[in-house]
Design a protein around this motif. Structure first.
Motif, mmCIF file in Angstrom:
data_model
loop_
_atom_site.group_PDB
_atom_site.id
_atom_site.type_symbol
_atom_site.label_atom_id
_atom_site.label_comp_id
_atom_site.label_asym_id
_atom_site.label_seq_id
_atom_site.Cartn_x
_atom_site.Cartn_y
_atom_site.Cartn_z
ATOM 1 N N LEU A 190 -10.004 -2.574 0.595
ATOM 2 C CA LEU A 190 -9.966 -3.510 -0.458
ATOM 3 C C LEU A 190 -11.084 -2.940 -1.329
ATOM 4 O O LEU A 190 -11.347 -3.579 -2.313
ATOM 5 C CB LEU A 190 -10.601 -5.013 -0.053
ATOM 6 N N ALA A 191 -11.431 -1.647 -1.389
ATOM 7 C CA ALA A 191 -12.525 -1.373 -2.372
ATOM 8 C C ALA A 191 -11.667 -1.444 -3.797
ATOM 9 O O ALA A 191 -10.382 -1.289 -4.123
ATOM 10 C CB ALA A 191 -12.731 0.276 -2.091
ATOM 11 N N ASP A 192 -12.664 -1.452 -4.796
ATOM 12 C CA ASP A 192 -12.034 -1.418 -6.214
ATOM 13 C C ASP A 192 -13.324 -1.456 -7.047
ATOM 14 O O ASP A 192 -14.308 -1.399 -6.699
ATOM 15 C CB ASP A 192 -11.524 -2.817 -6.350
ATOM 16 N N ARG A 193 -13.069 -1.266 -8.324
ATOM 17 C CA ARG A 193 -13.985 -1.153 -9.495
ATOM 18 C C ARG A 193 -14.551 -2.444 -9.879
ATOM 19 O O ARG A 193 -13.889 -3.176 -10.556
ATOM 20 C CB ARG A 193 -13.563 -0.288 -10.640
ATOM 21 N N CYS A 194 -15.715 -3.009 -9.368
ATOM 22 C CA CYS A 194 -16.259 -4.366 -9.651
ATOM 23 C C CYS A 194 -17.692 -4.124 -9.823
ATOM 24 O O CYS A 194 -18.048 -2.931 -10.421
ATOM 25 C CB CYS A 194 -16.116 -5.415 -8.505
ATOM 26 N N ARG A 234 0.958 -0.984 0.200
ATOM 27 C CA ARG A 234 0.181 0.011 -0.084
ATOM 28 C C ARG A 234 0.847 1.384 -0.092
ATOM 29 O O ARG A 234 1.475 1.437 1.315
ATOM 30 C CB ARG A 234 -1.043 -0.072 1.133
ATOM 31 N N ARG A 235 1.100 1.838 -1.262
ATOM 32 C CA ARG A 235 1.765 3.116 -1.454
ATOM 33 C C ARG A 235 0.809 4.202 -0.866
ATOM 34 O O ARG A 235 -0.494 4.127 -0.992
ATOM 35 C CB ARG A 235 2.585 3.175 -2.857
ATOM 36 N N VAL A 236 1.267 5.277 -0.824
ATOM 37 C CA VAL A 236 0.596 6.569 -0.593
ATOM 38 C C VAL A 236 -0.811 6.933 -1.846
ATOM 39 O O VAL A 236 -1.802 6.982 -1.333
ATOM 40 C CB VAL A 236 1.394 7.754 -0.598
ATOM 41 N N GLN A 237 -0.194 6.701 -2.937
ATOM 42 C CA GLN A 237 -1.128 6.608 -3.823
ATOM 43 C C GLN A 237 -2.279 5.742 -4.060
ATOM 44 O O GLN A 237 -3.513 6.141 -4.519
ATOM 45 C CB GLN A 237 -0.465 6.939 -5.592
ATOM 46 N N ASP A 238 -2.031 4.573 -3.253
ATOM 47 C CA ASP A 238 -3.178 3.607 -3.095
ATOM 48 C C ASP A 238 -4.139 4.066 -2.150
ATOM 49 O O ASP A 238 -5.405 3.889 -2.326
ATOM 50 C CB ASP A 238 -2.402 2.369 -2.782
ATOM 51 N N LEU A 239 -3.561 4.563 -1.186
ATOM 52 C CA LEU A 239 -4.358 5.086 -0.013
ATOM 53 C C LEU A 239 -5.192 6.190 -0.573
ATOM 54 O O LEU A 239 -6.446 6.592 -0.208
ATOM 55 C CB LEU A 239 -3.715 5.447 1.280
ATOM 56 N N GLN A 240 -4.644 7.065 -1.317
ATOM 57 C CA GLN A 240 -5.230 8.308 -1.723
ATOM 58 C C GLN A 240 -6.367 7.912 -2.711
ATOM 59 O O GLN A 240 -7.419 8.664 -2.617
ATOM 60 C CB GLN A 240 -4.283 9.056 -2.532
ATOM 61 N N ALA A 293 -3.366 -0.626 -6.650
ATOM 62 C CA ALA A 293 -2.480 -1.562 -5.837
ATOM 63 C C ALA A 293 -2.418 -3.103 -6.646
ATOM 64 O O ALA A 293 -3.595 -3.407 -7.157
ATOM 65 C CB ALA A 293 -3.073 -1.611 -4.520
ATOM 66 N N LYS A 294 -1.617 -3.665 -6.618
ATOM 67 C CA LYS A 294 -1.430 -4.810 -6.968
ATOM 68 C C LYS A 294 -1.463 -6.368 -6.086
ATOM 69 O O LYS A 294 -1.378 -7.141 -6.520
ATOM 70 C CB LYS A 294 -0.255 -4.960 -7.901
ATOM 71 N N GLN A 295 -1.279 -5.887 -4.706
ATOM 72 C CA GLN A 295 -1.025 -6.883 -3.886
ATOM 73 C C GLN A 295 -2.394 -6.925 -2.879
ATOM 74 O O GLN A 295 -2.668 -5.655 -2.719
ATOM 75 C CB GLN A 295 0.357 -6.538 -2.895
ATOM 76 N N LEU A 296 -2.923 -7.846 -2.259
ATOM 77 C CA LEU A 296 -3.801 -7.705 -1.385
ATOM 78 C C LEU A 296 -4.999 -7.075 -1.871
ATOM 79 O O LEU A 296 -5.315 -5.994 -1.120
ATOM 80 C CB LEU A 296 -3.246 -7.450 0.102
ATOM 81 N N ILE A 297 -5.764 -7.479 -2.917
ATOM 82 C CA ILE A 297 -6.719 -6.923 -3.423
ATOM 83 C C ILE A 297 -7.904 -7.929 -3.810
ATOM 84 O O ILE A 297 -7.778 -9.132 -3.635
ATOM 85 C CB ILE A 297 -6.416 -6.077 -4.902
ATOM 86 N N SER A 298 -9.178 -7.253 -3.677
ATOM 87 C CA SER A 298 -10.319 -8.092 -3.851
ATOM 88 C C SER A 298 -10.999 -7.360 -5.092
ATOM 89 O O SER A 298 -11.627 -6.452 -5.070
ATOM 90 C CB SER A 298 -11.106 -7.983 -2.680
ATOM 91 N N PHE A 328 -9.714 -13.133 -4.299
ATOM 92 C CA PHE A 328 -9.004 -12.563 -2.948
ATOM 93 C C PHE A 328 -8.220 -13.483 -2.218
ATOM 94 O O PHE A 328 -7.134 -13.060 -1.775
ATOM 95 C CB PHE A 328 -10.000 -12.052 -2.064
ATOM 96 N N ALA A 329 -8.540 -14.885 -2.381
ATOM 97 C CA ALA A 329 -7.729 -15.891 -1.637
ATOM 98 C C ALA A 329 -6.622 -16.111 -2.212
ATOM 99 O O ALA A 329 -5.758 -16.300 -1.719
ATOM 100 C CB ALA A 329 -8.605 -17.107 -1.580
ATOM 101 N N LEU A 330 -6.491 -16.100 -3.886
ATOM 102 C CA LEU A 330 -5.249 -16.162 -4.381
ATOM 103 C C LEU A 330 -4.372 -14.767 -4.002
ATOM 104 O O LEU A 330 -3.261 -15.029 -4.082
ATOM 105 C CB LEU A 330 -5.527 -16.223 -5.888
ATOM 106 N N SER A 331 -5.003 -13.656 -4.284
ATOM 107 C CA SER A 331 -4.277 -12.487 -3.566
ATOM 108 C C SER A 331 -3.563 -12.604 -2.255
ATOM 109 O O SER A 331 -2.484 -12.002 -1.920
ATOM 110 C CB SER A 331 -5.251 -11.541 -3.926
ATOM 111 N N GLU A 332 -4.348 -13.047 -1.439
ATOM 112 C CA GLU A 332 -4.004 -13.190 0.251
ATOM 113 C C GLU A 332 -2.813 -14.279 -0.027
ATOM 114 O O GLU A 332 -1.920 -14.117 0.828
ATOM 115 C CB GLU A 332 -5.120 -13.810 0.806
ATOM 116 N N LEU A 333 -3.015 -15.280 -0.674
ATOM 117 C CA LEU A 333 -1.831 -16.368 -0.873
ATOM 118 C C LEU A 333 -0.643 -15.639 -1.208
ATOM 119 O O LEU A 333 0.439 -15.764 -0.641
ATOM 120 C CB LEU A 333 -2.474 -17.400 -1.706
ATOM 121 N N GLU A 334 -0.555 -14.968 -2.324
ATOM 122 C CA GLU A 334 0.599 -14.041 -2.813
ATOM 123 C C GLU A 334 1.108 -13.294 -1.635
ATOM 124 O O GLU A 334 2.184 -13.039 -1.492
ATOM 125 C CB GLU A 334 -0.015 -13.514 -3.958
#
Length: 388
Positions: free
Chosen positions: A263-267, A76-82, A170-175, A331-337
């Motif tokens: 974990l918000a995203d465009r879904c 989670r970088r600053v731009q991810d939080l923003q 963000a590319k890690q821990l995403i849903s 998400f489980a695959l992202s969590e595994l990573e």
């Protein structure tokens, strides 16, 4: 730096585990004071969060109380939080009660200090009866579930015209629903593994479970066209009891605030709805004791009925009894990573693969899981029949 202390928090099971991340220290807070003038004053730590993936606390500064959250910049970088904060501000403007985010001295809503990203919020208004509740446990009351279903629908309606059309950076821990939108879910999983050094290392000595892959493919063929065509909005993707605050602790309490958009995203709304159902009404943590789990049927019915009453009927709802079987996969695959590549917690990685990705899907093909899906279909059926 990974924690080596005895501090306990939530893990992958019902028992407390040593936290993966060090708690925020007094030294950290002193550094943060230099960036957030609001934190200058007499500081008292009131509470530390037991939740995984980050370190967080409630901090009293003189007469004010703030929520301070720290995440690793590895995911989670600053731009991810923003990106999250921009969505929160939009929902606030639409009348959704969400946390108020503090600005640092340079006007930014998130800052970086060394290997960490920080964000600071005003203390969210309300009572938190689920503060120490693990994500996979049900609501205390069916009345709470009904209020939550209505609130999730309100979130979806409020986000409908959010103008940001680019998804999560963000590319890690995403849903999200990327795997579900693929043409071939098996090939999509193989591609995800190939593109990830962490996943490639984890699966180097493993053959993907063939029964699980067949179950995924069977369901995916039934839902992929609908999920591909479902309208996209920004969704919460972690909507469960402990991410809501309440007016009080009684069964008649109203929701006072929605929190944690990490974990918000465009879904699609149907994806978010399925995630919420899967997280709130099945006692997954008891699965290691056997396939017969506690199902909160009263809460499930209240939640689904309240959601549809507020959001209206959509034809996409008809795929919910199938979607629910594999909605956890991405998400489980992202969590595994995350567990392999960032925390290097291979016990958690094995739990993500064997206990979540494989065992959750398998449960839906067993009698109780099939009954759960039938119950979902029965809840939706009356609304479909009312459609012109």
């Amino acid at each position: 730096m990974m924690a080596q202390t005895a501090n306990l928090g939530h893990g992958m099971g019902e028992n407390p585990e040593t936290k993966d991340w060090l708690d925020i220290s007094s030294h950290d807070l002193c550094q943060l004071q230099q960036l957030y003038p609001q934190l200058s004053g007499q500081q008292t730590i009131l509470w530390r969060s037991p939740r995984p993936f980050s370190a967080a606390l409630l901090l009293q500064v003189d007469a004010q109380v703030y929520f301070v959250k720290r995440s690793s910049r590895l995911f989670r970088r600053v731009q991810d939080l923003q990106q999250e904060h921009q969505l929160i501000r939009y929902l606030d403007a639409q009348g959704i009660a969400v946390p108020q985010i503090l600005h640092a001295h340079d006007g930014a809503t998130a800052v970086e200090l060394g290997e960490w990203s920080y964000e600071v919020h005003e203390k969210a208004h309300g009572v938190d009866p689920y503060a120490n509740q693990i994500s996979w446990k049900p609501f205390f009351y069916a009345e709470h579930a009904a209020k939550a279903g209505k609130k999730l629908a309100e979130l979806h309606l409020a986000a409908k015209y959010y103008p940001v059309t680019q998804g999560r950076g963000a590319k890690q821990l995403i849903s999200n629903q990327d795997l579900l939108e693929s043409e071939n879910i098996h090939l999509a999983i193989l591609q995800r593994i190939q593109n990830s050094p962490a996943l490639s290392a984890y699966f180097a000595d493993k053959v993907l479970d063939s029964v699980w892959l067949n179950q995924l493919a069977t369901v995916h063929e039934k839902i992929k066209r609908t999920i591909q065509q479902a309208p996209k909005i920004w969704t919460h993707n972690d909507f469960h009891a402990s991410n809501l605050l309440w007016s009080d602790s009684s069964d008649a309490a109203e929701i006072s605030m929605v929190i944690d958009f990490g974990l918000a995203d465009r879904c699609s709304a149907i994806y978010d709805l399925a995630v919420a159902i899967e997280r709130n009404f099945i006692d997954w943590l008891a699965l290691e004791q056997g396939p017969d789990l506690y199902i909160d049927e009263a809460g499930l019915a209240a939640f689904v009925q309240a959601y549809i009453a507020q959001a209206g009927f959509s034809s996409a709802l008809e795929m919910l009894p199938e979607l629910i079987k594999i909605v956890h996969s991405d998400f489980a695959l992202s969590e595994l990573e995350y567990f392999v590549g960032i925390t290097q917690n291979f016990k958690h990685a094995d739990a993500a693969y064997y206990d979540w990705m494989i065992a959750h899907t398998a449960w839906f093909f067993q009698p109780q899981g099939q009954q759960f899906c039938q119950k979902l279909a029965q809840l939706i059926q009356p609304y479909r029949m009312l459609e012109p």
